[in-house]
Write a protein that holds these residues in place. Structure first.
Motif, PDB file in Angstrom:
ATOM      1  N   ASP A 127      21.129  42.166  49.876  1.00  0.00           N
ATOM      2  CA  ASP A 127      20.647  43.203  50.788  1.00  0.00           C
ATOM      3  C   ASP A 127      20.871  44.622  50.268  1.00  0.00           C
ATOM      4  O   ASP A 127      20.066  45.508  50.493  1.00  0.00           O
ATOM      5  N   THR A 128      21.977  44.871  49.537  1.00  0.00           N
ATOM      6  CA  THR A 128      22.314  46.220  49.087  1.00  0.00           C
ATOM      7  C   THR A 128      22.122  46.433  47.591  1.00  0.00           C
ATOM      8  O   THR A 128      22.014  47.575  47.152  1.00  0.00           O
ATOM      9  N   GLY A 129      22.128  45.364  46.820  1.00  0.00           N
ATOM     10  CA  GLY A 129      22.062  45.499  45.370  1.00  0.00           C
ATOM     11  C   GLY A 129      23.376  45.936  44.762  1.00  0.00           C
ATOM     12  O   GLY A 129      23.471  46.175  43.567  1.00  0.00           O
ATOM     13  N   LYS A 130      24.416  46.063  45.595  1.00  0.00           N
ATOM     14  CA  LYS A 130      25.738  46.479  45.127  1.00  0.00           C
ATOM     15  C   LYS A 130      26.728  45.330  45.323  1.00  0.00           C
ATOM     16  O   LYS A 130      26.536  44.483  46.181  1.00  0.00           O
ATOM     17  N   PRO A 131      27.810  45.328  44.561  1.00  0.00           N
ATOM     18  CA  PRO A 131      28.835  44.297  44.761  1.00  0.00           C
ATOM     19  C   PRO A 131      29.496  44.447  46.140  1.00  0.00           C
ATOM     20  O   PRO A 131      29.614  45.561  46.661  1.00  0.00           O
ATOM     21  N   SER A 132      29.903  43.334  46.682  1.00  0.00           N
ATOM     22  CA  SER A 132      30.667  43.317  47.934  1.00  0.00           C
ATOM     23  C   SER A 132      31.980  42.604  47.629  1.00  0.00           C
ATOM     24  O   SER A 132      32.038  41.377  47.608  1.00  0.00           O
ATOM     25  N   VAL A 133      33.008  43.410  47.361  1.00  0.00           N
ATOM     26  CA  VAL A 133      34.270  42.880  46.877  1.00  0.00           C
ATOM     27  C   VAL A 133      35.412  43.390  47.744  1.00  0.00           C
ATOM     28  O   VAL A 133      35.407  44.542  48.169  1.00  0.00           O
ATOM     29  N   THR A 134      36.394  42.520  47.990  1.00  0.00           N
ATOM     30  CA  THR A 134      37.643  42.955  48.625  1.00  0.00           C
ATOM     31  C   THR A 134      38.765  42.743  47.614  1.00  0.00           C
ATOM     32  O   THR A 134      38.679  41.879  46.741  1.00  0.00           O
ATOM     33  N   ALA A 135      39.803  43.567  47.731  1.00  0.00           N
ATOM     34  CA  ALA A 135      40.940  43.445  46.822  1.00  0.00           C
ATOM     35  C   ALA A 135      42.225  43.689  47.580  1.00  0.00           C
ATOM     36  O   ALA A 135      42.296  44.578  48.436  1.00  0.00           O
ATOM     37  N   GLY A 136      43.227  42.878  47.289  1.00  0.00           N
ATOM     38  CA  GLY A 136      44.554  43.035  47.862  1.00  0.00           C
ATOM     39  C   GLY A 136      45.576  43.069  46.737  1.00  0.00           C
ATOM     40  O   GLY A 136      45.273  42.730  45.588  1.00  0.00           O
ATOM     41  N   PHE A 137      46.781  43.479  47.088  1.00  0.00           N
ATOM     42  CA  PHE A 137      47.801  43.650  46.067  1.00  0.00           C
ATOM     43  C   PHE A 137      49.166  43.378  46.678  1.00  0.00           C
ATOM     44  O   PHE A 137      49.407  43.700  47.836  1.00  0.00           O
ATOM     45  N   SER A 138      50.057  42.789  45.893  1.00  0.00           N
ATOM     46  CA  SER A 138      51.423  42.583  46.364  1.00  0.00           C
ATOM     47  C   SER A 138      52.389  42.633  45.187  1.00  0.00           C
ATOM     48  O   SER A 138      51.998  42.455  44.040  1.00  0.00           O
ATOM     49  N   ILE A 139      53.638  42.898  45.517  1.00  0.00           N
ATOM     50  CA  ILE A 139      54.716  42.816  44.540  1.00  0.00           C
ATOM     51  C   ILE A 139      55.738  41.855  45.119  1.00  0.00           C
ATOM     52  O   ILE A 139      56.284  42.089  46.200  1.00  0.00           O
ATOM     53  N   ARG A 140      55.946  40.745  44.402  1.00  0.00           N
ATOM     54  CA  ARG A 140      56.820  39.673  44.881  1.00  0.00           C
ATOM     55  C   ARG A 140      58.034  39.555  43.977  1.00  0.00           C
ATOM     56  O   ARG A 140      57.927  39.566  42.749  1.00  0.00           O
ATOM     57  N   ARG A 141      59.190  39.433  44.610  1.00  0.00           N
ATOM     58  CA  ARG A 141      60.440  39.203  43.876  1.00  0.00           C
ATOM     59  C   ARG A 141      60.529  37.747  43.462  1.00  0.00           C
ATOM     60  O   ARG A 141      59.832  36.888  43.999  1.00  0.00           O
ATOM     61  N   SER A 142      61.416  37.457  42.519  1.00  0.00           N
ATOM     62  CA  SER A 142      61.560  36.083  42.033  1.00  0.00           C
ATOM     63  C   SER A 142      62.072  35.131  43.105  1.00  0.00           C
ATOM     64  O   SER A 142      61.870  33.925  43.008  1.00  0.00           O
ATOM     65  N   ASP A 143      62.715  35.672  44.159  1.00  0.00           N
ATOM     66  CA  ASP A 143      63.189  34.811  45.251  1.00  0.00           C
ATOM     67  C   ASP A 143      62.111  34.556  46.297  1.00  0.00           C
ATOM     68  O   ASP A 143      62.365  33.923  47.317  1.00  0.00           O
TER      69      ASP A 143
END
Length: 157
Positions: free
Chosen positions: A79-95
């Motif tokens: 419909d738009t000719g553009k990408p439709s992307v979501t992005a998330g991010f996290s920082i996880r400890r070894s525990d």
């Protein structure tokens, strides 16, 4: 695409010593959704002060951890000719506990259509130890998902 090797050879001009390094690496198939390596940099808390890019993965327990990743191969929406992307991010400890979690939100194309996200996470008070930065990307138009992980250490280990 496939498995490759690079051999790097150096010679000390003064002493004549020679050293070499063999580096094996994987070149991914360039079709489909991909996430770049997560670039890490540490910067002071002062506004306007640039982060200090680093190849080290042992970071000080203060300042702001600046993270950046890029997304490649996202499908364009019909419909738009553009990408439709979501992005998330996290920082996880070894525990398994999280230092930071940013849920998936729309990733708008930047100049030239690039898909990238930059963010900063305060490290002040973060317990020393092993961590992992994790970027999760969903291509809504293409029905695919991808992720990138980058290990690092806070404090000395």
């Amino acid at each position: 695409p496939g498995r490759h090797q690079a051999r790097i050879v150096v010679r000390d001009k003064n002493g004549g010593a020679v050293g070499s390094l063999l580096h094996a690496f994987e070149v991914p198939d360039l079709s489909g959704l991909r996430v770049s390596t997560i670039a890490l940099a540490v910067g002071p808390r002062e506004p306007g002060a640039p982060p200090e890019p680093t190849a080290r993965r042992s970071l000080p327990p203060n300042g702001v951890l600046h993270c950046r990743f890029e997304v490649y191969g996202a499908a364009s929406g019909a419909d738009t000719g553009k990408p439709s992307v979501t992005a998330g991010f996290s920082i996880r400890r070894s525990d398994g506990k999280f230092l930071a979690v940013i849920p998936e939100t729309p990733l708008e194309p930047g100049a030239g259509g690039s898909l990238a996200r930059s963010l900063g996470v305060p490290l002040d008070g973060a317990p020393p130890g092993r961590y992992e930065a994790i970027a999760v990307v969903t291509d809504l138009a293409g029905g695919r998902a991808a992720e990138a992980r980058e290990p690092f250490v806070i404090g000395t280990e």
